[in-house]
Write a protein that holds these residues in place. Structure first.
Motif, short mmCIF file in Angstrom:
data_model
loop_
_atom_site.label_atom_id
_atom_site.label_comp_id
_atom_site.label_asym_id
_atom_site.label_seq_id
_atom_site.Cartn_x
_atom_site.Cartn_y
_atom_site.Cartn_z
N VAL A 179 11.20 7.54 5.36
CA VAL A 179 11.72 6.43 4.39
C VAL A 179 10.50 6.55 3.27
CG1 VAL A 179 12.02 4.58 2.62
CG2 VAL A 179 13.04 5.32 5.18
N VAL A 180 10.63 7.66 2.02
CA VAL A 180 9.79 8.00 0.45
C VAL A 180 10.56 6.51 -0.25
CG1 VAL A 180 8.97 9.30 -1.07
CG2 VAL A 180 9.50 10.20 1.22
N ASN A 181 9.42 6.36 -0.93
CA ASN A 181 10.33 4.62 -1.75
C ASN A 181 9.40 5.34 -3.16
OD1 ASN A 181 10.71 2.21 -3.36
ND2 ASN A 181 9.08 1.26 -2.30
N THR A 182 9.92 6.27 -3.95
CA THR A 182 9.75 7.15 -5.01
C THR A 182 9.19 5.60 -6.58
OG1 THR A 182 11.34 6.83 -5.91
CG2 THR A 182 10.83 8.51 -4.38
N CYS A 183 8.55 6.44 -6.89
CA CYS A 183 8.12 5.83 -8.69
C CYS A 183 9.07 6.76 -9.97
CB CYS A 183 6.94 6.13 -8.68
SG CYS A 183 6.00 5.12 -10.28
N GLY A 184 9.20 6.12 -10.57
CA GLY A 184 9.82 7.16 -11.34
C GLY A 184 9.85 6.90 -13.35
N PHE A 185 8.58 6.19 -13.30
CA PHE A 185 8.41 5.29 -14.17
C PHE A 185 7.49 6.61 -16.15
CE2 PHE A 185 5.08 3.43 -17.22
CZ PHE A 185 6.13 3.17 -18.00
N GLY B 156 8.61 6.35 9.81
CA GLY B 156 7.48 6.73 8.90
C GLY B 156 7.92 6.19 7.24
N PHE B 157 6.44 5.54 6.92
CA PHE B 157 7.43 5.36 5.37
C PHE B 157 6.32 5.58 4.20
CE2 PHE B 157 8.28 1.84 2.26
CZ PHE B 157 9.99 1.56 2.74
N ILE B 158 6.64 6.18 3.57
CA ILE B 158 5.79 6.06 2.37
C ILE B 158 6.33 5.45 1.34
CG2 ILE B 158 4.64 8.22 1.02
CD1 ILE B 158 5.44 10.10 2.68
N SER B 159 4.99 4.83 0.45
CA SER B 159 5.36 3.71 -1.31
C SER B 159 4.40 4.22 -1.81
CB SER B 159 5.26 2.46 -0.56
OG SER B 159 5.29 1.61 -1.33
N LEU B 160 5.33 5.08 -2.72
CA LEU B 160 4.85 4.75 -4.21
C LEU B 160 4.80 3.72 -4.89
CD1 LEU B 160 5.38 8.68 -3.48
CD2 LEU B 160 3.62 7.10 -3.28
#
Length: 438
Positions: free
Chosen positions: A44-50, A6-10
């Motif tokens: 997999v969670v592709n995160t944002c950290g801005f 499973g894939f989550i793209s932020l």
């Protein structure tokens, strides 16, 4: 067939491209990408950290994946803060930072081992790789990182200094995407204008001919591919002046996405950004004289530390003078690790909100006035979707998901990716309505 992922793209389009690269590699290895937590061997969670709100969204997404699945691999911009992630979610399987593709794939291998007996004749990945955007438009990332040190931004500490991709590799990817059905290439990076600075504009090769690793050479080559080419994240360096004639000639779209962020010299200086705003207004005027149809989009920050009412009014006056077509505005938000946090003169939250509302009201009127000028014009419209009311598409002035759209009500004889000519009949503050010309 290997395991199911499973894939989550932020986050931003640059993170989306990272997700596409990871997914492409997993698909090459036979993994199946599934749309539900229940079916996934690992998520997999592709995160944002801005900014802090983006970090919270990332932590919430990780939490949901942990609750629904329990086997979670974290990557992306927030991945550089492993301690914060594990403090909230100590049982995540692995954590890696941005564009660490190999680390993500290795973690998937560990927790959902690949099966080496998949059939390469039935499990082939298309040459353009896995895409998370619709078939007819694609993001083309030309570099990683940034050499600027804006006081409100931590991107260089997350993604590092500028690293330009070889121009032959970029153009090969663009060509594959076009052959696979892409009708619009959206060029992205942290600083598109700086492309090639780190390589001293090294000469590369594409289709047997030399091409400089430089923004203008890139635009000229992309302009030969017969599709829309849209430039994002362009800093107004002097050589941008050389790109506008390509727009006037129809080689690339007459569209510039330039993150001005503010207009007053004092605030720009505090932000560590170029502060010669009078020259910017003059250049905008010259660009529009050279290419009258040019659409300019930008983003601004209100409530930056030290911003006074006089500074803000200056920004509003500048906005009226610049007459930008598409504008986004954000209230200043402290980002952990940003130097702006130490600046004096923090603006109260209620004042930030008031200034944001005043800014948006001013820009809404500018946008409405500029769109009214489109009435009666015939524009090329790239169709994005067809619903119960008709077709919805975009003109050259509209980037997907951030700008306006063009509604073609009652038009059902088109499909996503079609390019049609439409006469514009109605406009509001952000969107247009029209009819397809026979």
């Amino acid at each position: 067939m290997s395991g199911k992922v499973g894939f989550i793209s932020l986050g931003c389009p640059k993170a989306l491209v990272d997700s596409e690269r990871i997914l492409t590699q997993l698909k090459v290895e036979g993994y199946q990408v599934v749309p539900s937590y229940d079916d996934a061997d690992v998520v997999v969670v592709n995160t944002c950290g801005f900014i802090d709100s983006a970090k919270q969204e990332s932590l919430d997404a990780i939490g949901e994946a942990m609750r629904e699945n329990g086997r979670v691999i974290v990557t992306g911009c927030m991945g550089g803060e492993e301690s914060a992630i594990r403090a909230a979610h100590p049982d995540v399987l692995a954590v890696s930072g941005p564009h660490q593709y190999e680390a993500v794939v290795e973690a998937v291998h560990q927790w959902a081992p690949p099966q080496r007996d998949y059939d390469p004749y039935t499990d082939l990945v298309p040459p353009q790789g896995v895409k998370l955007t619709p078939r007819h438009y694609s993001y083309l990332k030309i570099s990683e990182g940034c050499n600027h040190r804006c006081s409100f931004c931590i991107i260089p500490s997350i993604r590092g200094d500028l690293v330009s991709r070889p121009i032959g590799e970029v153009l090969d990817e663009a060509e594959r995407l076009v052959k696979a059905g892409t009708r619009e290439l959206l060029v992205i990076s942290q600083d598109t204008s700086a492309y090639g600075v780190d390589t001293k504009y090294r000469t590369g090769f594409w289709q047997g001919r030399p091409v400089k690793t430089r923004m203008q050479a890139l635009c000229e080559a992309l302009g030969e591919m017969g599709v829309w080419v849209r430039l994002h994240y362009v800093y107004p360096y002097p050589h941008v002046d050389n790109i506008v004639p390509l727009m006037a000639e129809g080689k690339i779209l007459p569209y510039l996405d330039i993150p001005f962020q503010h207009a007053h010299p004092d605030i720009l200086k505090a932000m560590k950004r170029p502060a010669n705003e009078e020259r910017v207004l003059e250049r905008i005027k010259n660009w529009r004289e050279s290419c009258p149809e040019l659409a300019i989009r930008s983003t601004f920050i209100v409530g930056f530390p030290g911003e006074t009412e006089a500074h803000f009014q200056y920004l509003l006056d500048w906005l009226q003078e610049a007459q930008l077509d598409r504008v986004g505005c954000f209230q200043y938000e402290a980002v952990a690790g940003a130097r702006a946090n130490a600046l004096p003169g923090m603006v109260p939250e209620e004042v930030k909100q008031q200034r944001w509302e005043r800014f948006m009201a001013a820009q809404r009127q500018i946008s409405a006035d500029r769109l009214q000028r489109k009435l009666g014009e015939t524009l090329d419209i790239l169709i994005d979707e067809v619903d119960d009311e008709g077709a919805v598409g975009r003109s050259y002035a509209d980037a997907p998901e951030i700008d306006g759209v063009v509604y073609l009500n009652g038009e059902f004889g088109v499909e996503p990716g079609d390019l049609v000519s439409a006469r514009i009949e109605q406009a509001d503050e952000y969107d247009l309505w029209g009819s397809v010309e026979p």
